[in-house]
Design a protein around this motif. Sequence first.
Motif, PDB file in Angstrom:
ATOM      1  N   HIS A 108      -5.825  13.053   8.689  1.00 33.43           N
ATOM      2  CA  HIS A 108      -5.045  12.180   9.568  1.00 33.43           C
ATOM      3  C   HIS A 108      -5.915  11.045  10.105  1.00 33.43           C
ATOM      4  CE1 HIS A 108      -3.388  10.864  13.454  1.00 33.43           C
ATOM      5  NE2 HIS A 108      -2.216  11.058  12.882  1.00 33.43           N
ATOM      6  N   ASP A 161      -1.556   2.208  11.947  1.00 38.03           N
ATOM      7  CA  ASP A 161      -0.539   2.938  12.698  1.00 38.03           C
ATOM      8  C   ASP A 161      -0.505   2.514  14.156  1.00 38.03           C
ATOM      9  OD1 ASP A 161       1.366   5.225  12.728  1.00 38.03           O
ATOM     10  OD2 ASP A 161      -0.055   5.966  14.218  1.00 38.03           O
ATOM     11  N   PRO A 162       0.629   2.166  14.707  1.00 36.36           N
ATOM     12  CA  PRO A 162       1.875   1.817  14.032  1.00 36.36           C
ATOM     13  C   PRO A 162       2.011   0.298  13.972  1.00 36.36           C
ATOM     14  CG  PRO A 162       2.307   2.222  16.353  1.00 36.36           C
ATOM     15  CD  PRO A 162       0.792   2.244  16.171  1.00 36.36           C
ATOM     16  N   GLY A 167      -0.761   7.226   5.989  1.00 31.44           N
ATOM     17  CA  GLY A 167       0.102   7.790   7.021  1.00 31.44           C
ATOM     18  C   GLY A 167       0.589   6.823   8.081  1.00 31.44           C
ATOM     19  N   LEU A 182       2.579   4.343  10.303  1.00 32.66           N
ATOM     20  CA  LEU A 182       4.001   4.024  10.469  1.00 32.66           C
ATOM     21  C   LEU A 182       4.150   2.506  10.401  1.00 32.66           C
ATOM     22  CD1 LEU A 182       6.879   5.186  11.387  1.00 32.66           C
ATOM     23  CD2 LEU A 182       6.231   4.297  13.620  1.00 32.66           C
ATOM     24  N   GLN A 238      12.613   4.006  14.478  1.00 33.23           N
ATOM     25  CA  GLN A 238      13.318   5.125  13.844  1.00 33.23           C
ATOM     26  C   GLN A 238      14.502   5.612  14.666  1.00 33.23           C
ATOM     27  OE1 GLN A 238      10.853   8.144  12.107  1.00 33.23           O
ATOM     28  NE2 GLN A 238       9.951   6.627  10.743  1.00 33.23           N
ATOM     29  N   GLY A 267       9.087  11.190   5.053  1.00 35.57           N
ATOM     30  CA  GLY A 267       8.020  10.192   4.968  1.00 35.57           C
ATOM     31  C   GLY A 267       8.472   8.764   5.188  1.00 35.57           C
ATOM     32  N   GLN A 278       9.177   5.140   6.344  1.00 33.14           N
ATOM     33  CA  GLN A 278       8.365   4.125   7.030  1.00 33.14           C
ATOM     34  C   GLN A 278       6.883   4.480   7.121  1.00 33.14           C
ATOM     35  OE1 GLN A 278      10.471   3.463  10.759  1.00 33.14           O
ATOM     36  NE2 GLN A 278      11.448   1.637   9.917  1.00 33.14           N
ATOM     37  N   ARG A 279       6.437   5.421   6.340  1.00 35.71           N
ATOM     38  CA  ARG A 279       4.995   5.700   6.312  1.00 35.71           C
ATOM     39  C   ARG A 279       4.348   4.858   5.213  1.00 35.71           C
ATOM     40  NH1 ARG A 279       3.394   7.866  11.041  1.00 35.71           N
ATOM     41  NH2 ARG A 279       5.201   9.000  11.802  1.00 35.71           N
ATOM     42  N   GLU A 332       2.664   5.429   2.575  1.00 38.46           N
ATOM     43  CA  GLU A 332       2.883   5.854   1.190  1.00 38.46           C
ATOM     44  C   GLU A 332       4.300   5.498   0.734  1.00 38.46           C
ATOM     45  OE1 GLU A 332       1.787   7.637   3.707  1.00 38.46           O
ATOM     46  OE2 GLU A 332      -0.342   7.842   3.197  1.00 38.46           O
ATOM     47  N   TYR A 333       5.242   5.582   1.669  1.00 35.95           N
ATOM     48  CA  TYR A 333       6.636   5.246   1.405  1.00 35.95           C
ATOM     49  C   TYR A 333       6.760   3.740   1.110  1.00 35.95           C
ATOM     50  CZ  TYR A 333      11.710   5.134   2.537  1.00 35.95           C
ATOM     51  OH  TYR A 333      13.063   4.980   2.515  1.00 35.95           O
TER      52      TYR A 333
END
Lengths: 282, 315
Positions: free
Chosen positions: A51, A199-200, A221, A223, A229, A243, A245-246, A248-249
Motif C-alpha cells: 500500500h 492518492d487521491p 492503488g 484513487l 464515489q 477497483g 477509480q483506482r 489500475e482501473y
Amino acid sequence: MNWFTRVRNSLPFVAKRTTEENLWVKCPGCQEMLFTKEYEENLNVCPRCGHHGRIGADRRLTLLLDDGFEVLDQPEVREDPLKFRDSKKYTDRLKQARAKNPHADAFTVGSGEIEGRPAVVGVQDFGFMGGSMGMAVGTAFCRGAERALTRKCGYVVVTAAGGARMQEGILSLMQMPKATVMTRRLKAAGLPYIVLLTDPTTGGVTASYAMLGDVQIAEPGALIGFAGQRVIQDTIREKLPEGFQRAEYLKEHGMVDMVVKRHDLRETLATLLDYLQPRAAA
Amino acid sequence: MTSYLEFEKPIAELEARIAELRAAAEGDDVDISSELQRLELKSADLLASTYSSLTPWQKTRVARHPARPHFRDYVEYAFDEFIPLGGDRYYGDDEAIMGGLASLDGRRVVLIGHEKGHDTESRLKHNFGMGKPEGYRKAIRLMELAGRFGLPVVTLVDTSGAFPGVEAEERGQAEAIARSTEACLALPVPMVATIVGEGGSGGAVALASAERVLMLEHSVYSVISPEGCASILWRTAEKAADAAEAMKVTAQHLQQLGVIDRIVPEPVGGAHRDPGATAEALAAAIGEELDALSDLAPAELRRLREERFLRIGEG
C-alpha cells in the motif's frame, strides 16, 4: 479507555504511554502494525501489502529531485477574497492548516535535476486542506511552469487533491483554465509535461492539469476520478465495480500510461525525460 | 400554467385573485375594472420588487426554474438558423450537449450548449443537461471545426455539472473536460460564452473558457452546487442558502469579482415569464460582443483569453 488507563493517565507523576503510538503505525491498506521507522524508510509504502501511503511535499521533492534543488517561494495571492465563512472562518482554517504544515499552501515547487536531467517538480500536498485547489495552488502551478519555460526543461507535476477549494468559490474554478493556459505554453515551447497522479486526485484538479500530461503516471492503488464515489453511488443507486477509480482501473481504461511503484519513480521519470527532450515547436 | 417558486407565493396568490376576478367579470355586468387594475398594479409592483432583491439562493432557484428557457428555446427565438451536428466520432452522440452551425442575425457561428429538457421525456433524453465525455468531445470537435473555417464560437452554458456516473468515469470524464477547456483556449476565432441558467463547476467551465463571458441576470455560476458545498462544509444540505450566499454565485457578485464581463437583463419576474424577450436581449448582447471581437487576429484573441484567466482574482 478502561478504568486502569484512565486512573493511570490522571496521575500526574506517571508518564503517559505515548511512545507506543509514535513507534508503530497501522497500514491503511492491510491494517498491519508496522514500525514507523521501517515504514518511513520504505517511503511510506507498506512492506507487507505494498500500500502506498500519503507523503508530504518536502519528502516528495527529496524523493524525486537530486540533492541541492531549489524550493520556489510561495506566490503571494489575495487571501480569502470572498470573506468566506461556514461553521468556521476560512482564514482560521488556513491558519490551522499552516500550523501543521511547513508550507503556506498546498502546492510547492522544486527546481533542480532528476538523476542529472534538469526538471521542475510541482507537488500538491493532500496534507494541506486536502490539497484543494485555490488561487495559491493555481498560481504556484503557473510559477512552476514559468520556471520550466525559463529553464527550457520538463515540468513534472505530482497531483493530490480532494478537488477545488470551495472557500474560494468561483475563483477556485477559474484555476482550471488558468493552469491550462500554462500547459498549453509548455506544449508550444516543446517542453514535456509529465503528470504523476497520487492518492487521491479528484474533482476539478483531475478535470484540468492532472489529465493533460504528455505522459500520465499513477502510483499503485491511487484513487483518481472526476466525481466522488458517494455522488456516483447516489446517482446510479447500484454497487460500484471492483477497483473503481483506482490507478489500475484507469490504466485498464486507457486514462494513464503506467502505474509505477514509488521506489521506481525517479528512474522512470529520468528515462522519460531522456526520451522527451525539449525541442523547438514545429 | 405558471409554476411558482416558494418565495413567489404572495405573487401567486395575487395573480390567482386577478384571474378569478377576470373570470367572474365575464358575463357579469358589475364593473370591476378599477379593482382589477389596482390588483394588477399591485401584482406588478410586487413582482418587480421581489425580483430586484433576490437572494443568491432564490436566484439559484430561478436559474433552475422548470420553465426557464433552455438551449432549444434560444435556438428558436434568438437564431435565424441552426443546423445541428452530432457525435464525437469515437463513441456516441450526447444529447446533453448540443451543437451545430447557426446564424445569429446574419452572423455565421458555431453554437454549442447544454440542453436540460423541459418535460420528463425530454429531460431524460438530454440527461438533465449533464454532459458525458462524448458530449465534451463533440464540443472539442465542433470548436476545431469552427477554428478551421473561421467561424466564431458561441456557447450557452446551462448545467448542474458534468454527469457523475460509472461509464462517464470509464470513458474519461475528467480528461474530456480538461481537453474541452484546452480547446476553448486554443481557438483562433472569437469565443463568447453565456451562462443562461446554471453554471455548474467543471462541466460549465469546459464550455466557458472564453475571452468574453456573459451571464443572464438571474443565472448562477459556481464551483460546486450550494447543496454540495453545504453538505461538505456545514455537514447538511439544508444550509444550501448559506452556502449560496458565501460562495457568491450570482451574476452581480461575479461581475464584481471580475469573473464575468457583462450581465444580460431578464424580463421582470425572470426569463421564464418571457422567453422571447429574453432571447432577443441575449442575441443582441452576443451580437455586440462578436462584432467587437471580429477584427482581432487569432494571436490577439488567444492573448486576451489567456490574460483573462491568468489575471482573475488578482488585485
